[in-house]
Design an enzyme around this catalytic site. Structure first.
Site, PDB file in Angstrom:
ATOM      1  CG  ASP A 139      36.828   5.488  81.936  1.00 51.10           C
ATOM      2  OD1 ASP A 139      37.254   4.730  81.036  1.00 51.10           O
ATOM      3  OD2 ASP A 139      35.620   5.741  82.079  1.00 51.10           O
TER       4      ASP A 139
ATOM      5  CG  ASP B  37      33.671   1.169  76.004  1.00 50.12           C
ATOM      6  OD1 ASP B  37      33.170   1.138  74.868  1.00 50.12           O
ATOM      7  OD2 ASP B  37      33.464   2.104  76.816  1.00 50.12           O
TER       8      ASP B  37
ATOM      9  CB  THR C 240      24.918   7.857  77.808  1.00 50.29           C
ATOM     10  OG1 THR C 240      26.314   7.722  78.124  1.00 50.29           O
ATOM     11  CG2 THR C 240      24.304   6.493  77.589  1.00 50.29           C
TER      12      THR C 240
ATOM     13  CG  HIS D 252      32.782   4.349  63.551  1.00 48.00           C
ATOM     14  ND1 HIS D 252      32.207   5.553  63.857  1.00 48.00           N
ATOM     15  CD2 HIS D 252      32.245   3.980  62.367  1.00 48.00           C
ATOM     16  CE1 HIS D 252      31.355   5.903  62.908  1.00 48.00           C
ATOM     17  NE2 HIS D 252      31.370   4.967  61.981  1.00 48.00           N
ATOM     18  CG  ASP D 253      38.584   1.963  60.201  1.00 48.02           C
ATOM     19  OD1 ASP D 253      38.496   2.094  58.955  1.00 48.02           O
ATOM     20  OD2 ASP D 253      39.558   2.338  60.859  1.00 48.02           O
ATOM     21  CB  ILE D 254      36.518   0.137  55.962  1.00 45.29           C
ATOM     22  CG1 ILE D 254      37.898  -0.446  56.242  1.00 45.29           C
ATOM     23  CG2 ILE D 254      36.603   1.585  55.466  1.00 45.29           C
ATOM     24  CD1 ILE D 254      38.771  -0.566  54.990  1.00 45.29           C
ATOM     25  N   PRO D 255      34.596  -2.176  57.004  1.00 50.31           N
ATOM     26  CG  PRO D 255      32.692  -2.920  55.827  1.00 50.31           C
ATOM     27  CD  PRO D 255      33.724  -1.814  55.843  1.00 50.31           C
ATOM     28  CG  ASN D 256      39.661  -6.338  56.049  1.00 51.92           C
ATOM     29  OD1 ASN D 256      39.492  -7.541  56.212  1.00 51.92           O
ATOM     30  ND2 ASN D 256      40.864  -5.781  56.076  1.00 51.92           N
ATOM     31  CB  THR D 257      39.767  -1.662  59.376  1.00 53.02           C
ATOM     32  OG1 THR D 257      40.416  -1.470  58.116  1.00 53.02           O
ATOM     33  CG2 THR D 257      40.630  -1.111  60.485  1.00 53.02           C
TER      34      THR D 257
ATOM     35  CD  GLN E 214      27.625   9.504  80.757  1.00 54.61           C
ATOM     36  OE1 GLN E 214      26.915   9.585  79.756  1.00 54.61           O
ATOM     37  NE2 GLN E 214      28.605   8.625  80.865  1.00 54.61           N
TER      38      GLN E 214
ATOM     39  NE  ARG F  38      32.878  10.502  84.746  1.00 51.71           N
ATOM     40  CZ  ARG F  38      32.525  11.319  83.750  1.00 51.71           C
ATOM     41  NH1 ARG F  38      33.115  12.497  83.631  1.00 51.71           N
ATOM     42  NH2 ARG F  38      31.611  10.943  82.866  1.00 51.71           N
TER      43      ARG F  38
HETATM   44  O1  LIG Z   1      27.258   5.873  75.263  1.00 49.03           O
HETATM   45  C1  LIG Z   1      28.239   5.629  76.008  1.00 49.03           C
HETATM   46  C2  LIG Z   1      29.169   4.675  75.715  1.00 49.03           C
HETATM   47  C3  LIG Z   1      30.194   4.436  76.585  1.00 49.03           C
HETATM   48  N1  LIG Z   1      30.334   5.146  77.726  1.00 49.03           N
HETATM   49  C4  LIG Z   1      31.451   4.832  78.628  1.00 49.03           C
HETATM   50  O2  LIG Z   1      30.924   4.420  79.894  1.00 49.03           O
HETATM   51  C5  LIG Z   1      31.694   4.975  80.951  1.00 49.03           C
HETATM   52  C6  LIG Z   1      30.818   5.847  81.797  1.00 49.03           C
HETATM   53  O3  LIG Z   1      31.580   6.436  82.815  1.00 49.03           O
HETATM   54  P1  LIG Z   1      30.962   7.412  83.912  1.00 49.03           P
HETATM   55  O4  LIG Z   1      32.158   7.890  84.666  1.00 49.03           O
HETATM   56  O5  LIG Z   1      30.025   6.572  84.754  1.00 49.03           O
HETATM   57  O6  LIG Z   1      30.250   8.518  83.218  1.00 49.03           O
HETATM   58  C7  LIG Z   1      32.862   5.713  80.308  1.00 49.03           C
HETATM   59  O7  LIG Z   1      33.965   4.841  80.285  1.00 49.03           O
HETATM   60  C8  LIG Z   1      32.409   5.984  78.891  1.00 49.03           C
HETATM   61  O8  LIG Z   1      33.466   5.955  77.964  1.00 49.03           O
HETATM   62  C9  LIG Z   1      29.420   6.119  78.005  1.00 49.03           C
HETATM   63  O9  LIG Z   1      29.506   6.803  79.043  1.00 49.03           O
HETATM   64  N2  LIG Z   1      28.374   6.318  77.148  1.00 49.03           N
END
Ligand SMILES: O=c1ccn([C@@H]2O[C@H](COP(=O)(O)O)[C@@H](O)[C@H]2O)c(=O)[nH]1
Length: 233
Positions: free
Chosen positions: A13, A62, A122, A66-71, A191, A212
């Protein structure tokens, strides 16, 4: 390409390609996979995916479509054409959306990415779900969405490791990809549903997403090695 021997996926990230590649240069593709998310992809696009693959990393894209099925199905197809190892969509897009993605990937010849459904982020706890009109504990919503993902033929789920035990009973076919991993003593940041690497593995997580605690460590390679050692110990 070296075979990755651990379940660790490091989240890259970062706001630039150079920053992401600088971290990747400190990591060993035999010890972890990498994850490209919304910030890095929006700034750097498919080129950063290609650069990381050229360094030997298997890559989780990652973008949580999240959109309509075709997109959504066309977005998943585009991701597959980048040669990524894993791609994901939000389960809350519904059964028809997930099934359209499965169907699109099944039409492709050759290697396909794992198709994973995001259940409940999360970063969310029960009061956050109540705020969006879902008066249920996170685990109940995760199990509900997991059932839909299984019906649609997805390969796995993104969830908290806190739900892994229940999911391994309810949906044993699905692979569990768990962010919200925090080595003991590290900051939870934003988190909410967290476990340590060892706890997550013991609960049944197949893949641990760690951002992180590794990317912001003074010595990321040492931080990764410490997680590997914790998992092996
Ligand atoms: O539910 C979710 C889905 C995706 N993430 C992603 O995972 C990492 C977690 O990064 P940390 O720095 O370890 O917190 C991050 O890229 C999120 O976009 C998530 O945390 N939870």
């Amino acid at each position: 390409m070296p075979v990755c021997q651990t379940p660790i996926i490091v989240a890259l990230d970062f706001p630039s390609r150079d920053a992401a590649l600088a971290l990747a240069d400190q990591l060993d593709p035999a010890l972890c996979r990498v994850k490209v998310g919304k910030e890095l992809f929006t700034r750097s696009g498919p080129q950063v995916v290609e650069a990381l693959q050229a360094k030997g990393f298997e890559l989780f894209l990652d973008l949580k479509f999240h959109d309509i099925p075709n997109t959504t199905a066309m977005a998943v197809k585009a991701a597959a054409e980048l040669g990524v190892w894993m791609v994901n969509v939000h389960c809350s897009g519904g059964l028809r959306m997930m099934a359209a993605c499965r169907n699109e990937l099944d039409k492709l010849a050759g290697a396909k990415p794992l198709l994973i459904g995001v259940t409940v982020l999360t970063s969310m706890e029960q009061q956050d779900l109540a705020g969006i009109g879902l008066d249920v504990p996170p685990q109940e919503q995760v199990l509900r969405l997991a059932g839909l993902a299984a019906e649609a033929g997805l390969d796995g789920l993104v969830c908290s490791a806190q739900e892994a035990r229940a999911l391994k009973v309810a949906q044993p076919r699905l692979q569990l990809v768990t962010p919200g991993i925090r080595p003991a003593g590290s900051s939870a940041d934003d988190q909410k549903r967290i476990l340590t690497p060892r706890q997550a593995l013991e609960a049944g997580s197949d893949y641990l997403v760690i951002g992180r605690p590794i990317s912001q460590a003074a010595d990321p390679a040492q931080a990764l090695a410490a997680v590997v050692a914790e998992l092996q110990g």
